[in-house]
Design an enzyme around this catalytic site. Sequence first.
Site, mmCIF file in Angstrom:
data_model
loop_
_atom_site.group_PDB
_atom_site.id
_atom_site.type_symbol
_atom_site.label_atom_id
_atom_site.label_comp_id
_atom_site.label_asym_id
_atom_site.label_seq_id
_atom_site.Cartn_x
_atom_site.Cartn_y
_atom_site.Cartn_z
ATOM 1 N N ASP A 33 0.815 -1.218 0.000
ATOM 2 C CA ASP A 33 0.000 0.000 0.000
ATOM 3 C C ASP A 33 0.848 1.267 0.000
ATOM 4 O OD1 ASP A 33 -2.081 -1.772 0.290
ATOM 5 O OD2 ASP A 33 -3.012 -0.710 1.973
ATOM 6 N N HIS A 88 -5.588 9.456 -0.153
ATOM 7 C CA HIS A 88 -5.501 8.787 1.152
ATOM 8 C C HIS A 88 -6.284 9.507 2.236
ATOM 9 C CE1 HIS A 88 -3.663 6.097 4.198
ATOM 10 N NE2 HIS A 88 -3.409 5.330 3.157
ATOM 11 N N HIS A 179 3.795 -2.298 3.021
ATOM 12 C CA HIS A 179 3.779 -0.918 2.510
ATOM 13 C C HIS A 179 5.053 -0.609 1.720
ATOM 14 C CE1 HIS A 179 0.810 -0.869 5.747
ATOM 15 N NE2 HIS A 179 0.257 0.153 5.115
HETATM 16 ZN ZN LIG Z 1 -2.807 3.346 2.997
#
Ligand SMILES: [Zn+2]
Length: 221
Positions: A33, A88, A179
């Site tokens: 992500d 986001h 991430h």
């Molecule tokens: Zn995120």
Amino acid sequence: MRRLSDCEMLQSIAEVPNERERNGLRKVYLTFDDGPHPIWTPKILDLLARQRVPATFCVLGAYAAEYPELIRRMVSEGHDVANHSLSHRDLSKCEPGQIRHEIAEANALIQRACPAAAVRYMRAPYGKWTNDVISESMKAGLMSLHWSVDPRDWSRPGAEAIVDSVLTSVLPGSIVLLHDGAPPEECDLHHRDASRVQTVIALSRLILGLKERGFVISSLP
Ligand SMILES: [Zn+2]
């Protein structure tokens, strides 16, 4: 598009159903992500290429516009690109119109970066799903993608802790959250919180550990 029942409407996918019951292949799914990021994403792509492992990158539309070559690289190297919203924002606090805008703009910017990208999944920022987020995703033709294994790599607990956390909880069908970038408010390049070096170090050990345990790292269905 198939019409989902009310029950399905309330859910996002946290693991791939039925994978546990299937004999033979023990599939797991890696997701990354908050990218693409100019430093960390190429390192992760290099690692995945070396190990011949596919992944799903849940990207921000704003970053896709900034680093379109990384979106093209993801697609050309066989990875999936998923929608992680434009900027986001916490979509659980947004009106349906704002949610629609965040999803549609991200899709448009991914497509502009790489027309060959087939975006199939939406991952809500912070994993905060509401009926509006799920239904707006569906209207955009996207399935809602959550996760079942979260080693909290973003909190930088140490590469070893990331690996251990995944290997102790992973099951066939698990969707693992990692991430390759950071949300805009953390993403000043020199901001320590945005470093994903632990994720990069963990990833090669993680892939090895999963393979040793008989897991096959796969593309999402
Ligand atoms: Zn995120």
